[in-house]
Motif scaffolding. Sequence first.
Motif, PDB file in Angstrom:
ATOM      1  N   GLY A 138       0.798  -1.221  -0.075  1.00  0.00           N
ATOM      2  CA  GLY A 138       0.158  -0.010  -0.073  1.00  0.00           C
ATOM      3  C   GLY A 138       0.837   1.239   0.015  1.00  0.00           C
ATOM      4  O   GLY A 138       2.029   1.266   0.362  1.00  0.00           O
ATOM      5  N   VAL A 165      -0.347 -12.932   2.591  1.00  0.00           N
ATOM      6  CA  VAL A 165      -1.688 -12.353   2.778  1.00  0.00           C
ATOM      7  C   VAL A 165      -2.716 -13.577   2.256  1.00  0.00           C
ATOM      8  O   VAL A 165      -3.570 -13.763   3.216  1.00  0.00           O
ATOM      9  CB  VAL A 165      -2.078 -10.959   1.966  1.00  0.00           C
ATOM     10  CG1 VAL A 165      -3.589 -10.641   2.348  1.00  0.00           C
ATOM     11  CG2 VAL A 165      -1.069  -9.959   2.568  1.00  0.00           C
ATOM     12  N   GLY A 211     -11.729  -7.298  -5.536  1.00  0.00           N
ATOM     13  CA  GLY A 211     -10.255  -6.960  -5.833  1.00  0.00           C
ATOM     14  C   GLY A 211      -9.427  -8.067  -6.409  1.00  0.00           C
ATOM     15  O   GLY A 211      -9.288  -8.706  -5.253  1.00  0.00           O
ATOM     16  N   TYR A 212      -9.489  -8.567  -7.328  1.00  0.00           N
ATOM     17  CA  TYR A 212      -8.859  -9.607  -8.050  1.00  0.00           C
ATOM     18  C   TYR A 212      -7.385  -9.173  -8.362  1.00  0.00           C
ATOM     19  O   TYR A 212      -7.101  -9.637  -9.738  1.00  0.00           O
ATOM     20  CB  TYR A 212      -9.610 -10.280  -9.061  1.00  0.00           C
ATOM     21  CG  TYR A 212      -9.559 -11.666  -9.325  1.00  0.00           C
ATOM     22  CD1 TYR A 212     -10.072 -12.882  -8.386  1.00  0.00           C
ATOM     23  CD2 TYR A 212      -9.041 -12.211 -10.649  1.00  0.00           C
ATOM     24  CE1 TYR A 212      -9.868 -13.914  -8.559  1.00  0.00           C
ATOM     25  CE2 TYR A 212      -8.983 -13.463 -10.776  1.00  0.00           C
ATOM     26  CZ  TYR A 212      -9.277 -14.400 -10.134  1.00  0.00           C
ATOM     27  OH  TYR A 212      -9.073 -15.766 -10.003  1.00  0.00           O
ATOM     28  N   GLY A 213      -6.542  -8.399  -7.688  1.00  0.00           N
ATOM     29  CA  GLY A 213      -5.110  -8.210  -8.173  1.00  0.00           C
ATOM     30  C   GLY A 213      -4.297  -9.420  -7.503  1.00  0.00           C
ATOM     31  O   GLY A 213      -4.616 -10.568  -7.536  1.00  0.00           O
ATOM     32  N   ASP A 234     -13.986  -6.985  -9.745  1.00  0.00           N
ATOM     33  CA  ASP A 234     -13.221  -6.187 -10.008  1.00  0.00           C
ATOM     34  C   ASP A 234     -13.496  -5.131 -10.653  1.00  0.00           C
ATOM     35  O   ASP A 234     -14.419  -5.448 -11.534  1.00  0.00           O
ATOM     36  CB  ASP A 234     -11.697  -6.805 -10.430  1.00  0.00           C
ATOM     37  CG  ASP A 234     -10.462  -5.906 -10.020  1.00  0.00           C
ATOM     38  OD1 ASP A 234      -9.831  -6.606  -9.424  1.00  0.00           O
ATOM     39  OD2 ASP A 234     -10.497  -4.783 -10.623  1.00  0.00           O
ATOM     40  N   VAL A 235     -13.023  -3.870 -10.531  1.00  0.00           N
ATOM     41  CA  VAL A 235     -13.747  -2.742 -11.541  1.00  0.00           C
ATOM     42  C   VAL A 235     -12.778  -2.858 -12.785  1.00  0.00           C
ATOM     43  O   VAL A 235     -13.202  -2.214 -13.800  1.00  0.00           O
ATOM     44  CB  VAL A 235     -13.058  -1.485 -10.849  1.00  0.00           C
ATOM     45  CG1 VAL A 235     -14.179  -1.068  -9.741  1.00  0.00           C
ATOM     46  CG2 VAL A 235     -11.800  -1.041 -10.448  1.00  0.00           C
ATOM     47  N   PRO A 265      -7.364  -1.538  -2.951  1.00  0.00           N
ATOM     48  CA  PRO A 265      -6.613  -0.516  -2.205  1.00  0.00           C
ATOM     49  C   PRO A 265      -7.605   0.385  -1.912  1.00  0.00           C
ATOM     50  O   PRO A 265      -8.573   0.565  -1.952  1.00  0.00           O
ATOM     51  CB  PRO A 265      -6.077   0.197  -3.673  1.00  0.00           C
ATOM     52  CG  PRO A 265      -6.748  -0.329  -4.646  1.00  0.00           C
ATOM     53  CD  PRO A 265      -7.693  -1.204  -4.456  1.00  0.00           C
ATOM     54  N   ILE A 267      -8.936   3.865  -1.537  1.00  0.00           N
ATOM     55  CA  ILE A 267      -9.053   4.971  -2.640  1.00  0.00           C
ATOM     56  C   ILE A 267     -10.542   5.672  -2.146  1.00  0.00           C
ATOM     57  O   ILE A 267     -11.004   4.993  -1.696  1.00  0.00           O
ATOM     58  CB  ILE A 267      -8.765   4.571  -4.146  1.00  0.00           C
ATOM     59  CG1 ILE A 267      -9.814   3.297  -4.220  1.00  0.00           C
ATOM     60  CG2 ILE A 267      -7.168   4.336  -4.527  1.00  0.00           C
ATOM     61  CD1 ILE A 267      -9.514   2.801  -5.809  1.00  0.00           C
ATOM     62  N   ILE A 353      -1.029  -7.867  10.098  1.00  0.00           N
ATOM     63  CA  ILE A 353       0.086  -9.119   9.969  1.00  0.00           C
ATOM     64  C   ILE A 353      -0.193  -9.815   8.569  1.00  0.00           C
ATOM     65  O   ILE A 353       0.761 -10.808   8.529  1.00  0.00           O
ATOM     66  CB  ILE A 353       0.052 -10.170  11.220  1.00  0.00           C
ATOM     67  CG1 ILE A 353      -1.396 -10.716  11.471  1.00  0.00           C
ATOM     68  CG2 ILE A 353       0.558  -9.561  12.175  1.00  0.00           C
ATOM     69  CD1 ILE A 353      -1.344 -11.929  12.012  1.00  0.00           C
ATOM     70  N   GLY A 354      -1.350  -9.289   7.853  1.00  0.00           N
ATOM     71  CA  GLY A 354      -1.178  -9.948   6.527  1.00  0.00           C
ATOM     72  C   GLY A 354      -0.030 -10.511   5.765  1.00  0.00           C
ATOM     73  O   GLY A 354       0.051 -11.573   5.277  1.00  0.00           O
ATOM     74  N   GLY A 355       0.685  -9.362   5.535  1.00  0.00           N
ATOM     75  CA  GLY A 355       2.184  -9.604   5.023  1.00  0.00           C
ATOM     76  C   GLY A 355       3.405  -9.760   5.950  1.00  0.00           C
ATOM     77  O   GLY A 355       4.581  -9.779   5.404  1.00  0.00           O
TER      78      GLY A 355
HETATM   79  N1  LIG Z   1      -3.034  -6.687   5.297  1.00  0.00           N
HETATM   80  C1  LIG Z   1      -1.932  -6.694   5.036  1.00  0.00           C
HETATM   81  O1  LIG Z   1      -0.735  -7.007   5.504  1.00  0.00           O
HETATM   82  C2  LIG Z   1      -1.879  -6.250   3.394  1.00  0.00           C
HETATM   83  C3  LIG Z   1      -0.708  -6.860   2.823  1.00  0.00           C
HETATM   84  C4  LIG Z   1      -0.779  -6.585   1.463  1.00  0.00           C
HETATM   85  C5  LIG Z   1      -1.694  -5.756   0.840  1.00  0.00           C
HETATM   86  N2  LIG Z   1      -2.553  -5.219   1.598  1.00  0.00           N
HETATM   87  C6  LIG Z   1      -3.703  -4.179   0.978  1.00  0.00           C
HETATM   88  O2  LIG Z   1      -4.368  -5.219   0.326  1.00  0.00           O
HETATM   89  C7  LIG Z   1      -4.780  -4.396  -1.067  1.00  0.00           C
HETATM   90  C8  LIG Z   1      -4.753  -5.170  -2.382  1.00  0.00           C
HETATM   91  O3  LIG Z   1      -3.439  -5.740  -2.319  1.00  0.00           O
HETATM   92  P1  LIG Z   1      -3.060  -6.182  -3.926  1.00  0.00           P
HETATM   93  O4  LIG Z   1      -1.636  -6.552  -3.673  1.00  0.00           O
HETATM   94  O5  LIG Z   1      -3.864  -7.392  -4.270  1.00  0.00           O
HETATM   95  O6  LIG Z   1      -3.561  -5.110  -4.887  1.00  0.00           O
HETATM   96  P2  LIG Z   1      -3.449  -5.060  -6.282  1.00  0.00           P
HETATM   97  O7  LIG Z   1      -3.424  -3.342  -6.741  1.00  0.00           O
HETATM   98  O8  LIG Z   1      -2.912  -6.043  -7.010  1.00  0.00           O
HETATM   99  O9  LIG Z   1      -4.980  -5.400  -6.575  1.00  0.00           O
HETATM  100  C9  LIG Z   1      -6.103  -4.568  -6.222  1.00  0.00           C
HETATM  101  C10 LIG Z   1      -7.319  -4.830  -7.189  1.00  0.00           C
HETATM  102  O10 LIG Z   1      -8.389  -4.079  -6.766  1.00  0.00           O
HETATM  103  C11 LIG Z   1      -9.278  -3.621  -7.846  1.00  0.00           C
HETATM  104  N3  LIG Z   1     -10.056  -2.638  -7.042  1.00  0.00           N
HETATM  105  C12 LIG Z   1      -9.872  -1.104  -7.251  1.00  0.00           C
HETATM  106  N4  LIG Z   1     -10.811  -0.539  -6.904  1.00  0.00           N
HETATM  107  C13 LIG Z   1     -11.935  -1.518  -6.936  1.00  0.00           C
HETATM  108  C14 LIG Z   1     -13.236  -1.398  -6.270  1.00  0.00           C
HETATM  109  N5  LIG Z   1     -13.888  -0.264  -6.234  1.00  0.00           N
HETATM  110  N6  LIG Z   1     -14.208  -2.630  -6.524  1.00  0.00           N
HETATM  111  C15 LIG Z   1     -13.532  -3.890  -6.940  1.00  0.00           C
HETATM  112  N7  LIG Z   1     -12.051  -3.913  -7.072  1.00  0.00           N
HETATM  113  C16 LIG Z   1     -11.475  -2.999  -7.124  1.00  0.00           C
HETATM  114  C17 LIG Z   1      -8.072  -3.108  -8.595  1.00  0.00           C
HETATM  115  O11 LIG Z   1      -8.689  -3.302 -10.045  1.00  0.00           O
HETATM  116  C18 LIG Z   1      -7.159  -4.335  -8.598  1.00  0.00           C
HETATM  117  O12 LIG Z   1      -7.308  -5.527  -9.288  1.00  0.00           O
HETATM  118  C19 LIG Z   1      -3.518  -3.196  -1.064  1.00  0.00           C
HETATM  119  O13 LIG Z   1      -3.660  -2.119  -1.683  1.00  0.00           O
HETATM  120  C20 LIG Z   1      -3.129  -3.119   0.325  1.00  0.00           C
HETATM  121  O14 LIG Z   1      -3.849  -1.806   0.876  1.00  0.00           O
HETATM  122  C21 LIG Z   1      -2.595  -5.269   2.813  1.00  0.00           C
END
Ligand SMILES: NC(=O)c1ccc[n+]([C@@H]2O[C@H](COP(=O)([O-])OP(=O)(O)OC[C@H]3O[C@@H](n4cnc5c(N)ncnc54)[C@H](O)[C@@H]3O)[C@@H](O)[C@H]2O)c1
Length: 480
Positions: A138, A165, A211-213, A234-235, A265, A267, A353-355
């Motif tokens: 993030g 995570v 959110g399928y990232g 996912d958007v 994320p 946002i 602690i996810g990561g």
């Molecule tokens: N808990 C933890 O320790 C931990 C660890 C890693 C990441 N994270 C959080 O998890 C989030 C996701 O991580 P990632 O690596 O998969 O990110 P990523 O950017 O790879 O994937 C995020 C996905 O969310 C989608 N998205 C954005 N806005 C959306 C909406 N309004 N509706 C549906 N989908 C939407 C994006 O298109 C993208 O595919 C990070 O931004 C971070 O904040 C938390």
Amino acid sequence: MPTAARDIPQGNGHSDSLARTVSNSFGTLDLSTSPTATFHSPQSSYGGHQKPSTKQLKPFQTQDVKVLLLENVNKTGQDILRKQGYQVEALKSSLPDDQLIEKIRDVHVIGIRSKTQLRANILKHAKNLIVIGCFCIGTNQVDLQYAAENGICVFNSPFSNSRSVAELMIGEIITLARQLGDRNNELHNGVWNKVSAGCWEVRGKTLGIVGYGHVGSQLSVMAESMGMKVIFYDVVNLMSMGVASPVHTLEELLRQADFVTLHVPEIPETMNMISTAQFDQMKQGAYLLNASRGSVVDIPALIKAMQAGKLAGAALDVYPNEPGGNGEHFTNNLNDFTEDLRKLKNILLTPHIGGSTEEAQSAIGAEVADSLVKYVNLGTTSGAVNMPEVTLRSLTMDEPNHVRVIYIHKNVPGVLRRVNEILGDHNVDKQMTDSRGDVAYLMADISSVNVSEIKDLYQSLEDLGTSLYTGSSTLDGVGR
Ligand SMILES: NC(=O)c1ccc[n+]([C@@H]2O[C@H](COP(=O)([O-])OP(=O)(O)OC[C@H]3O[C@@H](n4cnc5c(N)ncnc54)[C@H](O)[C@@H]3O)[C@@H](O)[C@H]2O)c1
Ligand SMILES: O=C(O)CC[C@@H](O)C(=O)O
């Protein structure tokens, strides 16, 4: 484009235009103000692809580069930076704003994780800062736009903890389905409570991934291997992993899923994206998991949904306000719903602690520290989250009288022509320029440059008045 947002002391060689020029010096062109300084090339930390004879950008004497690392950045990352010869101060926690402001005044590089907020009110004090490393995925904790407009490059590690995570989510899905958290607490308190009511296998259940990232898609694969049906929303239109099915709306996902897990994320669009209306749309007895950011779920609404028996369980790893370091209390002082949350049954509360695995933290440490080193030493912005990505083949020690110029400037018409008029007095061997929004980044390797000419070159670029910060460094010793 805003004008000078920085409060730059007068008379120190800086301009209060939004400007930054970084010149460098190599070998015989070493412009260090230190009388004892000699050029040296610290071992590259970033693998064998860099030739040992690579010349390094030297906006500062290497040993003058000050690095502040907060929030217990992994030792792998610390070591990479220390091996460069930089001055590294590493603290285990984040800092309160007043202490952060004091510390950030001096440093050229800062490394943070998810807790430290680097907004304009803090960054405006960072007179020497050239780069921020987010040792995490993030970057919502940094004002990326303000940083770019002030010539501060930001790096993160986009996927080094994704697997960790996703694995935690798998563990939590089973833990919630079997009420393991409660059984574990009961037995720790001496209570034998052997129940099967409300406990389920996960096989055949539907997992809804929002959110399928990087994280969401990893989780998808693992969940299917346990026999779960996976749907995702996912958007962005993304390829399904395995036999997972995309759905067109969040509501569709909420109505079908037994487990809803959030991986979006932070946002504006995702702020409180799961609130009362969304809980109403979820299936009776469904579960919610959030390991994205605390702002994504309306937690008071979640508490109500849990109290009403609408949800059978939940797992939260992230919260709107989180403690600054280990040992600090997680109470209503931070979030006024905390006590109510703690009283709920079958809710897993973990401290972000996810990561947090050895593998992830070490990989993040290496990746972000390498990006910082490449930026400080070579000006390379590959992987930057707020600047155009610019890189050039490195200069080598076989190229005397060569200088790399980095010029970060306002993206307005006519700048490049004027920059090239200045550089054109020399031989421009190679050049790359790119822009991102209002900010443009130019890297040029020029040759046939004498030491005596560099200061003029620097001054001419600064005088253009389009730079995003003028603060180089070795020429007048003021650094930035
Ligand atoms: N808990 C933890 O320790 C931990 C660890 C890693 C990441 N994270 C959080 O998890 C989030 C996701 O991580 P990632 O690596 O998969 O990110 P990523 O950017 O790879 O994937 C995020 C996905 O969310 C989608 N998205 C954005 N806005 C959306 C909406 N309004 N509706 C549906 N989908 C939407 C994006 O298109 C993208 O595919 C990070 O931004 C971070 O904040 C938390
Ligand atoms: O380690 C952290 O503080 C953040 C972890 C995670 O939320 C991330 O964004 O990568």
